[in-house]
Design an enzyme around this catalytic site. Structure first.
Site, PDB file in Angstrom:
ATOM      1  N   HIS A 250       1.081  -1.284   0.318  1.00  0.00           N
ATOM      2  CA  HIS A 250      -0.230   0.128  -0.179  1.00  0.00           C
ATOM      3  C   HIS A 250       0.831   1.156  -0.066  1.00  0.00           C
ATOM      4  O   HIS A 250       0.211   2.630  -0.125  1.00  0.00           O
ATOM      5  CB  HIS A 250      -0.989   0.560   1.346  1.00  0.00           C
ATOM      6  CG  HIS A 250      -0.532   0.220   2.106  1.00  0.00           C
ATOM      7  ND1 HIS A 250       0.057  -0.736   3.426  1.00  0.00           N
ATOM      8  CD2 HIS A 250      -0.525   1.166   3.115  1.00  0.00           C
ATOM      9  CE1 HIS A 250       1.197  -0.487   5.016  1.00  0.00           C
ATOM     10  NE2 HIS A 250       0.221   0.798   4.783  1.00  0.00           N
ATOM     11  N   ASP A 285       0.840  -8.018   1.555  1.00  0.00           N
ATOM     12  CA  ASP A 285       0.872  -6.716   1.839  1.00  0.00           C
ATOM     13  C   ASP A 285       2.657  -6.075   1.482  1.00  0.00           C
ATOM     14  O   ASP A 285       2.539  -5.649   2.234  1.00  0.00           O
ATOM     15  CB  ASP A 285       0.358  -6.145   2.355  1.00  0.00           C
ATOM     16  CG  ASP A 285       0.114  -4.324   2.452  1.00  0.00           C
ATOM     17  OD1 ASP A 285       0.320  -3.604   1.493  1.00  0.00           O
ATOM     18  OD2 ASP A 285       0.687  -3.327   3.421  1.00  0.00           O
ATOM     19  N   SER A 365       3.945   3.132   8.037  1.00  0.00           N
ATOM     20  CA  SER A 365       4.288   1.965   7.124  1.00  0.00           C
ATOM     21  C   SER A 365       5.873   0.700   6.214  1.00  0.00           C
ATOM     22  O   SER A 365       5.848   2.150   5.451  1.00  0.00           O
ATOM     23  CB  SER A 365       2.942   1.609   5.877  1.00  0.00           C
ATOM     24  OG  SER A 365       1.411   1.720   6.816  1.00  0.00           O
TER      25      SER A 365
END
Length: 508
Positions: A250, A285, A365
């Site tokens: 992402h 992910d 992230s």
């Protein structure tokens, strides 16, 4: 009473006008009759005063500095010898042992004998105080009347210092000591060789490599900030010296739905370079980037299967655009089932995540979650939030993809450009809370079919982990690589069974 170890001291009274002190009659033992009684040397005549008949004074030892009034054995040289010629006469009518009442005979003075030792001399033969066979007697007399002594002033007791005063004195002492130490340090700095600076002492820059500061110092050059196409940022970390970087899917997608071809990355020293997007996997992910060069500092990847709840961890990245940020915490849970959504609100990935209370915020992230030694155990991916709308900050619940799973996916992306997904080979039905996962349909030729599982079996344990819902089972399956053999426990018709299942990769 004077002690028998020293000659008894007579009260000198007034040496110029001594007065005979009358004594009450006393009973003496038989040995006292032989002790001669000596009259007072002289009487002081006072006007209008008729002296009473003198009474024989008891024997008194001479006081140092005065000539002895009576010496019975060895007279002192230079002093007249006083020898009584006649003792007191005993009254014939008195009972035996009564004191003599007759007056003393007139004393007769004789020339002093100089060939005998003084009576206090240690070699004197007739010293009554050294001769144990002597019949000498110690006599006492009442103390003369005198005004009572003036009492001493009462001294007030010293008050102990209060605890507060002690603390204050200690603080002042410590302050003075610190000031002196600083002054000595400044003096030493100014007087020693150097670059001419007069401010401060030489700083201590070396740190123990096992300390948090030492670990961060070593790993920080390997952590990068990934600048996304929509103006945001994520994080990443170098995993090989030839420039491969791991991050989240992402992150490379940014605000869109497809990964970018290349992105800018910022190093901890401020340098910026371009990184190529090698590939990404939305189901796990995980994404892989590559920067040019072949001498990059790679981070060490740990075995995430060995982590335990309570282990200390560090989260490194660029939360809210703040590059090179480090937070510390512990592992709060392992194999936590987590669902993540894409920008369209659709479930995109399912993972058995490592949960931590180390602060993770938007921008973290793709950054590394490390153990206390700086070895990567996971990729920071998601946070729990209580916000109804928009982005929320850290509330102490963050999640990371286990590095064993992420490394397997990254290796496949580097090798083939895509990643495989592990499956059991069964359709899952509706779950009842606390009962297990229902295998509603077993796919022919799947790992579940080969293990003998049937439609309707209720799976209660997978690879040693109790399962009670579908998401939990899916997350545990995807965590493992294809070819892994696991033990499953299931119920069929009210009876419990177990079976060995060899997992496989899904065929797309």
């Amino acid at each position: 009473m004077t002690s028998g170890t020293q000659p008894p001291q007579a009260d000198p009274g007034n040496p110029q006008h001594p007065e005979a002190v009358p004594h009450a009659p006393r009973e003496h033992g038989a040995h006292e009759a032989a002790a001669p009684q000596e009259p007072a040397p002289y009487e002081a005549q006072q006007a209008g005063y008729e002296p009473a008949q003198p009474e024989p004074a008891p024997y008194e030892a001479p006081q140092p500095g005065y000539p002895p009034p009576y010496e019975s054995a060895a007279p002192q040289p230079g002093y007249p010898s006083y020898e009584p010629q006649q003792a007191f006469q005993q009254d014939p009518a008195a009972p035996p042992g009564a004191p003599a009442m007759a007056g003393p005979a007139q004393p007769q003075y004789a020339p002093q004998q100089t060939d005998q030792s003084a009576w206090w001399h240690p070699a004197a033969a007739s010293d009554p105080w050294r001769d144990p066979g002597s019949r000498a007697v110690i006599e006492t007399r009442p103390a003369p009347h005198a005004p009572p002594p003036e009492p001493l002033p009462v001294r007030a007791p010293r008050a102990r210092p209060a605890l507060g005063l002690v603390i204050a004195v200690s603080a002042v002492t410590a302050l003075i000591a610190g000031t002196l130490g600083a002054a000595v340090g400044i003096w030493a700095t100014r007087s020693g060789p150097g670059d001419g600076s007069f401010l401060g002492a030489e700083p201590q820059t070396d740190r123990d490599v096992s300390s948090v500061a030492g670990v961060v110092e070593q790993i920080m050059p390997s952590v990068v900030t990934v600048l996304t196409a929509d103006g945001g940022n994520g994080s990443g970390f170098i995993v090989s010296d030839d420039g491969y970087v791991m991050t989240n899917h992402h992150v490379v997608v940014g605000g869109g739905t497809e990964p970018a071809e290349s992105l800018q990355v910022l190093f901890s020293d401020g340098n910026v370079t371009t990184a190529e997007v090698i590939g990404s996997d939305p189901d796990s992910d995980v994404a892989v980037l590559r920067i040019e060069g072949d001498e990059h500092p790679a981070m060490v990847l740990a075995d995430s299967d060995q982590v335990a709840v309570g282990d200390p961890v560090l989260a490194v990245g660029a939360p809210l655009g703040l590059s090179s940020t480090v937070t510390e915490g512990i592992i709060s849970a392992i194999d936590r089932p987590v669902l993540t959504e894409n920008n369209n609100g659709e479930v995109e990935s399912v993972m058995a995540a490592i949960q931590t209370d180390a602060a993770i915020n938007p921008g973290n992230s793709g950054g590394p979650l490390t153990d206390i030694a700086g070895q990567v155990i996971g990729i920071n991916t998601a946070i729990a939030s209580t916000a109804a709308e928009g982005e929320a900050g850290n509330i102490g619940i963050g999640f990371a993809i286990p590095i064993n799973q992420a490394k397997r996916i990254a290796d496949e992306i580097i090798a083939t450009g895509s990643a495989s997904h592990t499956v059991l080979g069964a359709e899952l039905g509706e779950s009842e809370l606390g009962v297990g996962v229902t295998l509603s349909e077993i796919i022919d030729g799947s790992p579940a079919d080969d293990a003998g599982l049937q439609d309707g079996d209720v799976l209660t344990s997978f690879n040693g982990n109790m399962v009670a819902e579908n998401t939990e089972l899916i997350a545990l399956i995807r965590k493992l690589a294809p070819g892994t053999v696991v033990t499953v426990v299931y119920e069929r018709n009210g009876e419990e069974h177990s079976a060995q299942v060899t997992l496989e990769a899904a065929s797309d």
